[in-house]
Design a protein around this motif. Structure first.
Motif, mmCIF file in Angstrom:
data_model
loop_
_atom_site.group_PDB
_atom_site.id
_atom_site.type_symbol
_atom_site.label_atom_id
_atom_site.label_comp_id
_atom_site.label_asym_id
_atom_site.label_seq_id
_atom_site.Cartn_x
_atom_site.Cartn_y
_atom_site.Cartn_z
ATOM 1 N N LEU A 135 -8.176 -32.415 47.798
ATOM 2 C CA LEU A 135 -8.133 -33.559 47.939
ATOM 3 C C LEU A 135 -9.189 -34.451 47.938
ATOM 4 C CD1 LEU A 135 -5.974 -36.093 48.044
ATOM 5 C CD2 LEU A 135 -6.205 -36.024 50.613
ATOM 6 N N ALA A 136 -10.462 -34.186 48.489
ATOM 7 C CA ALA A 136 -11.703 -34.679 48.177
ATOM 8 C C ALA A 136 -12.187 -34.558 46.772
ATOM 9 C CB ALA A 136 -12.674 -33.996 49.288
ATOM 10 N N ALA A 137 -11.925 -33.304 46.412
ATOM 11 C CA ALA A 137 -12.657 -33.009 44.994
ATOM 12 C C ALA A 137 -11.671 -33.894 43.876
ATOM 13 C CB ALA A 137 -12.363 -31.498 44.682
ATOM 14 N N ALA A 138 -10.362 -33.922 44.253
ATOM 15 C CA ALA A 138 -9.525 -34.822 43.308
ATOM 16 C C ALA A 138 -9.727 -36.351 43.067
ATOM 17 C CB ALA A 138 -8.143 -34.599 43.533
ATOM 18 N N ARG A 139 -10.099 -36.897 44.565
ATOM 19 C CA ARG A 139 -10.454 -38.341 44.745
ATOM 20 C C ARG A 139 -11.662 -38.566 44.019
ATOM 21 N NH1 ARG A 139 -8.105 -39.400 50.631
ATOM 22 N NH2 ARG A 139 -6.286 -40.443 49.551
ATOM 23 N N ASP A 140 -12.680 -37.584 44.095
ATOM 24 C CA ASP A 140 -13.879 -37.803 43.401
ATOM 25 C C ASP A 140 -13.596 -37.889 42.044
ATOM 26 O OD1 ASP A 140 -16.785 -38.174 43.958
ATOM 27 O OD2 ASP A 140 -16.999 -35.965 43.176
ATOM 28 N N ALA A 141 -13.031 -36.766 41.075
ATOM 29 C CA ALA A 141 -12.718 -36.562 40.001
ATOM 30 C C ALA A 141 -12.273 -37.813 39.463
ATOM 31 C CB ALA A 141 -12.028 -35.283 39.888
ATOM 32 N N GLY A 142 -11.255 -38.595 40.289
ATOM 33 C CA GLY A 142 -10.436 -39.385 39.629
ATOM 34 C C GLY A 142 -10.825 -40.787 40.161
ATOM 35 N N GLY A 143 -12.274 -40.818 40.397
ATOM 36 C CA GLY A 143 -13.042 -42.061 40.369
ATOM 37 C C GLY A 143 -12.447 -42.736 41.594
ATOM 38 N N GLY A 144 -11.696 -42.314 42.590
ATOM 39 C CA GLY A 144 -11.351 -43.270 43.596
ATOM 40 C C GLY A 144 -9.914 -43.595 43.546
ATOM 41 N N LEU A 145 -9.346 -43.373 42.299
ATOM 42 C CA LEU A 145 -7.916 -43.964 42.233
ATOM 43 C C LEU A 145 -7.171 -43.067 43.337
ATOM 44 C CD1 LEU A 145 -7.831 -44.601 38.306
ATOM 45 C CD2 LEU A 145 -7.638 -46.215 40.207
ATOM 46 N N ASP A 146 -5.809 -43.143 43.169
ATOM 47 C CA ASP A 146 -4.989 -42.609 44.021
ATOM 48 C C ASP A 146 -4.821 -41.051 43.332
ATOM 49 O OD1 ASP A 146 -4.237 -44.882 45.525
ATOM 50 O OD2 ASP A 146 -2.330 -45.044 44.694
ATOM 51 N N VAL A 147 -4.278 -40.194 44.130
ATOM 52 C CA VAL A 147 -4.029 -38.750 43.937
ATOM 53 C C VAL A 147 -2.654 -38.613 43.934
ATOM 54 C CG1 VAL A 147 -4.576 -36.234 44.435
ATOM 55 C CG2 VAL A 147 -6.567 -38.369 44.455
ATOM 56 N N ARG A 148 -2.088 -37.946 43.027
ATOM 57 C CA ARG A 148 -0.535 -37.443 42.958
ATOM 58 C C ARG A 148 -0.537 -35.948 43.428
ATOM 59 N NH1 ARG A 148 0.090 -36.840 37.906
ATOM 60 N NH2 ARG A 148 0.514 -38.856 37.432
ATOM 61 N N ILE A 149 0.234 -35.885 44.146
ATOM 62 C CA ILE A 149 0.677 -34.370 44.734
ATOM 63 C C ILE A 149 1.907 -33.995 43.810
ATOM 64 C CG2 ILE A 149 0.888 -32.737 46.454
ATOM 65 C CD1 ILE A 149 -1.734 -34.150 46.412
ATOM 66 N N GLY A 150 1.660 -33.043 42.770
ATOM 67 C CA GLY A 150 2.626 -32.797 41.829
ATOM 68 C C GLY A 150 3.773 -31.753 42.145
ATOM 69 N N GLY A 151 3.524 -31.319 43.087
ATOM 70 C CA GLY A 151 4.323 -30.060 43.455
ATOM 71 C C GLY A 151 3.869 -28.598 43.363
ATOM 72 N N GLY A 152 4.502 -27.492 43.189
ATOM 73 C CA GLY A 152 5.877 -27.676 43.728
ATOM 74 C C GLY A 152 6.230 -27.882 45.345
ATOM 75 N N PRO A 153 7.020 -27.316 45.831
ATOM 76 C CA PRO A 153 7.333 -27.668 47.064
ATOM 77 C C PRO A 153 6.811 -27.197 48.053
ATOM 78 C CG PRO A 153 9.141 -26.323 46.012
ATOM 79 C CD PRO A 153 8.364 -26.838 45.010
ATOM 80 N N SER A 154 6.236 -25.895 47.766
ATOM 81 C CA SER A 154 5.225 -25.469 48.844
ATOM 82 C C SER A 154 3.930 -26.120 49.018
ATOM 83 C CB SER A 154 4.872 -23.893 48.557
ATOM 84 O OG SER A 154 5.951 -23.152 48.190
ATOM 85 N N VAL A 155 3.289 -26.750 47.989
ATOM 86 C CA VAL A 155 2.107 -27.734 48.065
ATOM 87 C C VAL A 155 2.448 -28.800 48.666
ATOM 88 C CG1 VAL A 155 0.493 -28.848 46.724
ATOM 89 C CG2 VAL A 155 0.888 -26.446 46.389
ATOM 90 N N VAL A 156 3.471 -29.340 48.160
ATOM 91 C CA VAL A 156 3.830 -30.769 49.063
ATOM 92 C C VAL A 156 4.157 -30.603 50.392
ATOM 93 C CG1 VAL A 156 5.671 -32.368 49.098
ATOM 94 C CG2 VAL A 156 4.827 -31.608 46.767
ATOM 95 N N ARG A 157 4.734 -29.381 50.842
ATOM 96 C CA ARG A 157 4.914 -29.178 52.288
ATOM 97 C C ARG A 157 3.567 -28.974 52.943
ATOM 98 N NH1 ARG A 157 6.712 -24.177 52.241
ATOM 99 N NH2 ARG A 157 8.669 -24.531 51.124
ATOM 100 N N ASP A 158 2.747 -28.528 52.172
ATOM 101 C CA ASP A 158 1.352 -28.022 52.828
ATOM 102 C C ASP A 158 0.645 -29.298 53.444
ATOM 103 O OD1 ASP A 158 1.637 -25.272 52.907
ATOM 104 O OD2 ASP A 158 0.571 -24.885 51.294
ATOM 105 N N PHE A 159 0.850 -30.279 52.166
ATOM 106 C CA PHE A 159 0.032 -31.788 52.164
ATOM 107 C C PHE A 159 0.808 -32.485 53.195
ATOM 108 C CE2 PHE A 159 -3.336 -32.397 49.354
ATOM 109 C CZ PHE A 159 -3.463 -31.108 48.814
ATOM 110 N N LEU A 160 2.193 -32.516 53.672
ATOM 111 C CA LEU A 160 2.786 -33.153 54.386
ATOM 112 C C LEU A 160 2.262 -32.433 55.794
ATOM 113 C CD1 LEU A 160 6.484 -33.587 52.908
ATOM 114 C CD2 LEU A 160 4.808 -35.084 53.525
ATOM 115 N N LEU A 161 2.424 -31.429 55.972
ATOM 116 C CA LEU A 161 1.899 -30.664 57.294
ATOM 117 C C LEU A 161 0.471 -31.183 57.728
ATOM 118 C CD1 LEU A 161 3.584 -27.225 56.793
ATOM 119 C CD2 LEU A 161 4.175 -28.841 58.629
#
Ligand SMILES: NC(=O)c1ccc[n+]([C@@H]2O[C@H](COP(=O)([O-])OP(=O)(O)OC[C@H]3O[C@@H](n4cnc5c(N)ncnc54)[C@H](OP(=O)(O)O)[C@@H]3O)[C@@H](O)[C@H]2O)c1
Ligand SMILES: NC(=O)c1ccc[n+]([C@@H]2O[C@H](COP(=O)([O-])OP(=O)(O)OC[C@H]3O[C@@H](n4cnc5c(N)ncnc54)[C@H](OP(=O)(O)O)[C@@H]3O)[C@@H](O)[C@H]2O)c1
Lengths: 211, 211
Positions: free
Chosen positions: B129-155
């Motif tokens: 997430l830190a790397a994505a924020r940085d690469a995205g210039g501080g804009l929002d970051v989308r968690i695109g899936g699949g379910p395992s990754v979305v679940r990990d981020f929710l946890l």
């Protein structure tokens, strides 16, 4: 034509109809009252309650019903079969007012309480449905739950109308309704309606010509 | 303040975000296209599509997003890591137009395709997430899936906004989203809205002060 109906059947977003463990102190386990708060706020539940979409759905519970079928775990907490004095959760005036068929592998003699007669039997879904229709004078039969019994009736394709109330909580554990029901939607027309209370009402109406 | 968002995440009524088995021929397994028919009918997906509530939700996918994070099983079918020529499902013009971080235990060099750069890395949710924020210039970051990754981020409590689209089908098998997320609703305000298409949009907005 007598129909088989499920009403006001509450599920968490993750599909659980009850938490765990079920006990005398906590019939819904760790779910507590959270699956039924929408219901407690209806006029159907109390004279102080509100009319509205939740109430409109809740009111459909009784009219046209001649008998209910329920599972052993709805009738009492684990171990109730060992207590011959257990008379159900509902006190001396149960709300049913019809014959109620309790599916259990440990039957006992019928119990009559203020216009509700509980019959205890071990039988297949087909058999108990025939008995309930008969006892209910050919009116509709309500499948009252819990989830294991509703699921068995869905698997046997014996449900005409299913009303599920999806409550926006995640229970994480308990007893699921939907397991093993892949493709259920092919046999039903499904309609979803949200309520200002936050719940979503899902109705499944069986397609007339199968699917 | 950069937010972490999930959009257009489709689930069956029984909680599956994909069927099984995932393969080159069937990225969603036995679910086929059934989880995404609501999306194909939107203007966001095609110039022939309709405006309406499904489209209003679907349109929120791109604005304000500076990067996406996805799991290995969203990037390709089982075994794609063995094929150095695999360039994702999206052809030579992927729809992202931002950096995309692909979580995989078998990283490879970055891949640039028409304004989308895929980065492959093995990292914790916090780190990526830190790397994505940085690469995205501080804009929002989308968690695109699949379910395992979305679940990990929710946890890991790293999601600010979650948009789930509940499709009225029962898949019976596949990968579930909600497992292990008991009590998630305590951290979010949840809103449900049904669509004439038959799907129900659920939005989870993180409460500002936790809870
Ligand atoms: N969410 C809702 O709206 C809702 C509605 C109703 C109930 N509930 C809750 O659901 C829970 C109970 O559900 P559950 O799924 O655990 O159990 P259940 O469906 O109430 O009962 C299952 C039990 O009934 C007996 N049984 C079922 N079919 C039978 C058959 N054909 N012949 C003989 N016996 C049969 C068996 O008990 P034995 O082998 O022990 O006899 C079986 O273990 C309770 O917590 C209740 O409060 C929720
Ligand atoms: N319903 C929807 O809207 C929706 C949206 C997106 C995708 N999908 C579908 O979901 C399915 C994929 O979901 P999925 O749950 O199976 O898998 P996934 O979430 O896409 O990917 C999980 C995999 O990513 C890698 N990974 C995850 N976290 C990692 C970490 N911290 N470090 C390194 N690697 C990590 C691991 O793969 P390795 O160990 O193999 O590297 C892991 O097995 C596909 O069928 C896709 O089409 C559905």
């Amino acid at each position: 034509m007598s129909q088989t109906r499920v009403h006001n059947f509450a599920l968490s977003l993750d599909g659980f109809a009850t938490g765990e463990p079920q006990s005398l102190e906590a019939p819904f386990g760790h779910a507590g009252h959270r699956l039924h708060e929408w219901f407690f706020a209806t006029r159907q539940f109390s004279a102080d309650g509100a009319h509205g979409i939740d109430d409109a759905f809740a009111q459909r519970w009784a009219p046209g019903i001649g008998a209910e079928i329920m599972g052993a775990n709805k009738f009492g907490p684990p171990g109730w079969q060992d207590d011959l004095g257990w008379r159900g959760w509902w006190g001396e005036r149960p709300p049913f007012g019809t014959p109620v068929f309790v599916l259990t592998h440990r039957p006992r003699p019928p119990l009559e309480l203020d216009g509700t007669t509980f019959h205890f039997l071990s039988a297949s879904p087909d058999e108990v449905l025939a008995a309930a229709r008969d006892a209910g004078g050919g009116l509709d039969v309500r499948i009252g739950g819990g989830p294991s019994v509703v699921r068995d009736f869905l698997l046997a394709d014996l449900i005409d109308h299913l009303h599920v109330v999806q409550v926006p909580i995640l229970l994480g554990r308990g007893v699921r309704l939907w397991d093993g029901l892949e493709g259920l939607e092919e046999r039903f027309a499904v309609e979803a309606t949200t309520s200002p209370s936050g719940v979503t009402h899902l109705v499944f109406n069986r397609k007339v010509h199968g699917g």
